[in-house]
Design a protein around this motif. Structure first.
Motif, PDB file in Angstrom:
ATOM      1  N   ASP A 156      26.407 108.441 119.686  1.00 29.72           N
ATOM      2  CA  ASP A 156      26.911 109.397 119.079  1.00 29.72           C
ATOM      3  C   ASP A 156      25.944 110.785 118.861  1.00 29.72           C
ATOM      4  O   ASP A 156      25.675 111.416 117.605  1.00 29.72           O
ATOM      5  N   VAL A 157      25.600 111.297 119.879  1.00 33.61           N
ATOM      6  CA  VAL A 157      25.758 112.477 119.604  1.00 33.61           C
ATOM      7  C   VAL A 157      25.663 114.059 119.271  1.00 33.61           C
ATOM      8  O   VAL A 157      25.116 114.617 118.237  1.00 33.61           O
ATOM      9  N   GLU A 158      27.367 114.027 119.205  1.00 32.08           N
ATOM     10  CA  GLU A 158      28.252 114.932 118.357  1.00 32.08           C
ATOM     11  C   GLU A 158      27.928 114.798 116.273  1.00 32.08           C
ATOM     12  O   GLU A 158      26.875 116.110 115.741  1.00 32.08           O
ATOM     13  N   GLY A 159      28.046 113.369 116.420  1.00 31.34           N
ATOM     14  CA  GLY A 159      27.559 113.114 114.981  1.00 31.34           C
ATOM     15  C   GLY A 159      26.107 113.547 114.603  1.00 31.34           C
ATOM     16  O   GLY A 159      26.051 113.802 114.250  1.00 31.34           O
ATOM     17  N   ILE A 160      24.650 112.888 115.353  1.00 31.88           N
ATOM     18  CA  ILE A 160      23.105 113.497 115.581  1.00 31.88           C
ATOM     19  C   ILE A 160      23.089 114.658 115.650  1.00 31.88           C
ATOM     20  O   ILE A 160      22.596 115.191 113.965  1.00 31.88           O
ATOM     21  N   LYS A 161      24.040 115.426 116.353  1.00 38.02           N
ATOM     22  CA  LYS A 161      23.254 116.912 115.898  1.00 38.02           C
ATOM     23  C   LYS A 161      24.354 117.502 114.923  1.00 38.02           C
ATOM     24  O   LYS A 161      23.705 118.716 114.043  1.00 38.02           O
ATOM     25  N   ASN A 162      25.575 117.026 113.919  1.00 38.98           N
ATOM     26  CA  ASN A 162      26.226 117.662 113.166  1.00 38.98           C
ATOM     27  C   ASN A 162      24.839 117.687 112.022  1.00 38.98           C
ATOM     28  O   ASN A 162      25.255 118.570 111.213  1.00 38.98           O
ATOM     29  N   GLN A 163      24.520 116.230 112.034  1.00 38.81           N
ATOM     30  CA  GLN A 163      23.810 115.829 110.847  1.00 38.81           C
ATOM     31  C   GLN A 163      22.519 116.959 110.795  1.00 38.81           C
ATOM     32  O   GLN A 163      21.600 117.785 109.859  1.00 38.81           O
ATOM     33  N   LEU A 164      22.042 116.750 112.158  1.00 42.68           N
ATOM     34  CA  LEU A 164      20.573 117.905 112.243  1.00 42.68           C
ATOM     35  C   LEU A 164      20.574 119.217 112.188  1.00 42.68           C
ATOM     36  O   LEU A 164      20.105 120.108 111.414  1.00 42.68           O
ATOM     37  N   GLY A 165      21.811 119.505 112.466  1.00 41.70           N
ATOM     38  CA  GLY A 165      22.833 121.370 112.020  1.00 41.70           C
ATOM     39  C   GLY A 165      22.211 121.603 110.279  1.00 41.70           C
ATOM     40  O   GLY A 165      22.576 122.539 110.139  1.00 41.70           O
ATOM     41  N   ASP A 166      23.214 120.638 109.815  1.00 42.74           N
ATOM     42  CA  ASP A 166      23.500 120.222 108.218  1.00 42.74           C
ATOM     43  C   ASP A 166      22.149 120.532 107.443  1.00 42.74           C
ATOM     44  O   ASP A 166      21.388 120.830 106.594  1.00 42.74           O
ATOM     45  N   GLY A 167      21.018 120.477 109.042  1.00 44.41           N
ATOM     46  CA  GLY A 167      19.459 120.318 107.944  1.00 44.41           C
ATOM     47  C   GLY A 167      19.002 119.210 107.431  1.00 44.41           C
ATOM     48  O   GLY A 167      18.122 118.834 105.913  1.00 44.41           O
ATOM     49  N   SER A 168      19.610 117.739 107.324  1.00 44.89           N
ATOM     50  CA  SER A 168      19.223 116.157 107.592  1.00 44.89           C
ATOM     51  C   SER A 168      18.584 116.080 108.390  1.00 44.89           C
ATOM     52  O   SER A 168      18.469 116.239 109.932  1.00 44.89           O
ATOM     53  N   ILE A 169      17.600 114.777 108.259  1.00 44.94           N
ATOM     54  CA  ILE A 169      16.909 113.764 109.106  1.00 44.94           C
ATOM     55  C   ILE A 169      17.498 113.223 109.118  1.00 44.94           C
ATOM     56  O   ILE A 169      18.108 112.275 108.181  1.00 44.94           O
ATOM     57  N   VAL A 170      17.459 112.451 110.716  1.00 42.71           N
ATOM     58  CA  VAL A 170      18.463 111.588 111.390  1.00 42.71           C
ATOM     59  C   VAL A 170      17.208 110.013 111.363  1.00 42.71           C
ATOM     60  O   VAL A 170      16.693 110.132 111.577  1.00 42.71           O
ATOM     61  N   LEU A 171      18.107 109.541 110.848  1.00 42.29           N
ATOM     62  CA  LEU A 171      17.194 108.187 110.436  1.00 42.29           C
ATOM     63  C   LEU A 171      17.799 106.714 111.393  1.00 42.29           C
ATOM     64  O   LEU A 171      19.140 106.558 110.772  1.00 42.29           O
ATOM     65  N   LEU A 172      18.034 106.212 112.217  1.00 45.65           N
ATOM     66  CA  LEU A 172      17.877 105.219 113.367  1.00 45.65           C
ATOM     67  C   LEU A 172      17.299 104.422 113.364  1.00 45.65           C
ATOM     68  O   LEU A 172      15.786 104.007 113.437  1.00 45.65           O
ATOM     69  N   SER A 173      17.880 102.681 112.857  1.00 50.78           N
ATOM     70  CA  SER A 173      16.879 101.227 112.362  1.00 50.78           C
ATOM     71  C   SER A 173      17.533 100.860 113.814  1.00 50.78           C
ATOM     72  O   SER A 173      18.313 100.706 115.026  1.00 50.78           O
ATOM     73  N   PRO A 174      17.012 100.434 114.285  1.00 48.64           N
ATOM     74  CA  PRO A 174      17.289  99.110 115.415  1.00 48.64           C
ATOM     75  C   PRO A 174      18.304  98.008 115.536  1.00 48.64           C
ATOM     76  O   PRO A 174      18.183  96.731 115.515  1.00 48.64           O
ATOM     77  N   MET A 175      19.125  98.933 115.152  1.00 48.50           N
ATOM     78  CA  MET A 175      20.432  98.188 114.285  1.00 48.50           C
ATOM     79  C   MET A 175      21.994  98.919 115.501  1.00 48.50           C
ATOM     80  O   MET A 175      21.463 100.376 115.486  1.00 48.50           O
ATOM     81  N   GLY A 176      22.773  98.139 116.087  1.00 45.88           N
ATOM     82  CA  GLY A 176      23.434  99.144 116.851  1.00 45.88           C
ATOM     83  C   GLY A 176      25.365  98.265 116.640  1.00 45.88           C
ATOM     84  O   GLY A 176      25.203  96.918 115.440  1.00 45.88           O
ATOM     85  N   TYR A 177      26.155  98.991 116.523  1.00 46.08           N
ATOM     86  CA  TYR A 177      27.782  98.856 116.109  1.00 46.08           C
ATOM     87  C   TYR A 177      28.663  98.677 117.513  1.00 46.08           C
ATOM     88  O   TYR A 177      28.376 100.058 118.204  1.00 46.08           O
ATOM     89  N   SER A 178      29.470  97.726 117.655  1.00 47.52           N
ATOM     90  CA  SER A 178      30.297  98.208 118.753  1.00 47.52           C
ATOM     91  C   SER A 178      32.328  98.185 117.960  1.00 47.52           C
ATOM     92  O   SER A 178      32.066  98.347 117.199  1.00 47.52           O
ATOM     93  N   PRO A 179      32.738  98.873 119.159  1.00 51.16           N
ATOM     94  CA  PRO A 179      33.878  99.104 119.402  1.00 51.16           C
ATOM     95  C   PRO A 179      34.812  97.868 118.327  1.00 51.16           C
ATOM     96  O   PRO A 179      36.059  97.905 118.351  1.00 51.16           O
ATOM     97  N   THR A 180      34.085  96.856 118.692  1.00 54.97           N
ATOM     98  CA  THR A 180      34.657  95.534 117.795  1.00 54.97           C
ATOM     99  C   THR A 180      34.404  94.904 116.633  1.00 54.97           C
ATOM    100  O   THR A 180      35.047  94.096 116.015  1.00 54.97           O
TER     101      THR A 180
END
Length: 435
Positions: A156-180
């Motif tokens: 989710d590039v847009e979501g991550i860029k929004n958070q970075l732009g707001d001055g946050s550190i983005v933390l990604l865990s080794p888990m992902g989610y599906s549309p289902t």
């Protein structure tokens, strides 16, 4: 070793160019769950927070394999792996969620630490995590169903860029989610690699149990992608497999630089990013132009390159005979069969010093850090020969050498034989760089 006040001031000043270069850039920092078990982990997270405070946009990607293994052991579940990939059934998935969530909370807590006696006092860092990685199942391979083990479908590039732009550190865990609505256990290497590529990050920084990438038990400081792949094919490389794979994938995909440093050493990331010598290994894209040691066939090209500079008095004249006898002391940059830059490294046997000489770049190819590439190559050569100091005599390029960290010195600082050859009529300035 305790730094004196003056040493601290000098270190801070020397770091300033790197601070300016990194500000506003996006770095993906990747480490496995093993890093969290290191005694240095809290300091490591503090250093990452410091990068954030310097204006760098930070994405942290963590793994959790040992933490997952621990929880599987507690529950008496039999762990299953095929070719190093975990098969994640429903019971194992609960362990994955537990381990990844716990480690994520630990990292968030360390990033929130703001006690008056801590390096992060007053930082007030915001950490963002969530469903920023969209995943899909690996599926069935060779008749084996990997169940809830997945791989990255998209970031989710847009979501991550929004958070970075707001001055946050983005933390990604080794888990992902599906549309289902399903949750998948992912490789943190896959998450970090895909995040760096999708966000067009400026760097991927991998944290390893090793100090970096080694060949013949020697740490590789800097290497271009093609050279690294050649040494891998020849079986000469010793490195953390996960880190090496992520570095190769990102640089091949267009990320300009990827680093590998140890998570055990205090300040390893800071030393790698803010000092000239670095601390670990850097893999960079292969240049279209080839930098290599000169050979006898290059003499004509070198002469053609330096003759205009000799006529203008910038360089001392060199005969073809002298060039032929010293050609193996030269490094050149070649583009489409044409020598567009050169520099020589002359050793002095009576000392641990070497001279950089005959630095020349074709008028049409100045810029693009070609001079810096040549200087880095000569520094690497000098270190291999146990040289502790480089020096240069120049009449018109003093500012450039000052920008590269050289310091002006007196003539009597030169090796004795060089002092005897000094041309007082030319009145060149002497600059030195301690390696």
């Amino acid at each position: 070793m305790t730094l004196s006040h003056q040493d601290s001031v000098k270190l801070f000043r020397n770091s300033a160019p790197y601070m300016n270069a990194h500000r506003g850039k996006t770095f993906v920092i990747m480490f496995g769950g093993e890093a969290a078990q290191s005694d240095n982990f809290a300091r490591l997270i503090q250093d990452i927070a410091l990068l954030h405070s310097l204006g760098i946009k930070i994405i942290i990607v963590h793994g959790a394999r040992p933490q997952i293994d621990e929880r599987i052991g507690f529950r008496g579940i039999q762990g299953q792996f095929v070719d190093g990939v975990r098969i994640t059934n429903k019971s194992t998935l609960e362990c994955v969620k537990d381990a990844a969530g716990s480690l994520r909370s630990q990292i968030e807590a360390l990033l929130t630490l703001g006690l008056p006696n801590s390096p992060m006092h007053g930082a007030r860092i915001r950490v963002c995590s969530g469903n920023l990685v969209i995943a899909k199942p690996i599926g069935v391979r060779n008749g084996i169903d990997y169940e809830h083990t997945g791989k990255v479908r998209r970031i989710d590039v847009e979501g991550i860029k929004n958070q970075l732009g707001d001055g946050s550190i983005v933390l990604l865990s080794p888990m992902g989610y599906s549309p289902t609505g399903e949750v998948f256990n992912l490789s943190h290497e896959d998450v970090a690699t895909q995040a760096a590529i999708a966000l067009d990050a400026h760097k991927l920084i991998t944290l390893s149990d090793k100090d970096g990438i080694f060949t013949d038990q020697k740490l590789i400081r800097t290497i271009e992608l093609d050279a690294l792949k050649m040494q891998i094919d020849e079986g000469l490389i010793n490195a953390d497999v996960t880190c090496l794979s992520a570095m190769l994938a990102t640089v091949e995909a267009g990320i300009e630089r990827s680093h590998c440093v140890s998570y055990h050493h205090n300040g390893s990331i800071l030393k790698e990013l803010f000092t000239r010598d670095g601390h670990g290994s850097l893999v960079m894209q292969t240049h279209y132009e080839q930098l290599r040691t000169a050979n006898i066939d290059d003499v004509g090209g070198i002469l053609k390159l330096i003759q205009p500079l000799e006529k203008s008095g910038v360089l001392l004249p060199r005969s073809r005979e002298r060039l032929e006898s010293e050609v193996d002391q030269y490094s050149v940059i070649e583009r489409d069969g044409m020598i567009i830059a050169c520099a020589a490294l002359h050793m002095f046997e009576e000392s641990d010093m070497a001279e950089i000489a005959c630095v020349a770049i074709h008028n049409d190819y100045r810029g693009k850090n070609r001079g810096e590439r040549l200087l880095d190559a000569l520094r690497t050569q000098a270190l291999k020969h146990n040289i502790s100091t480089l020096f240069v005599l120049t009449t018109v390029t003093s500012h450039w050498f000052l920008e590269q960290g050289f310091v002006e010195e007196n003539i009597d600082s030169l090796p004795e034989t060089k002092q005897q050859l000094y041309n007082y009529q030319r009145n060149s300035k002497v600059f030195m760089l301690t390696l």
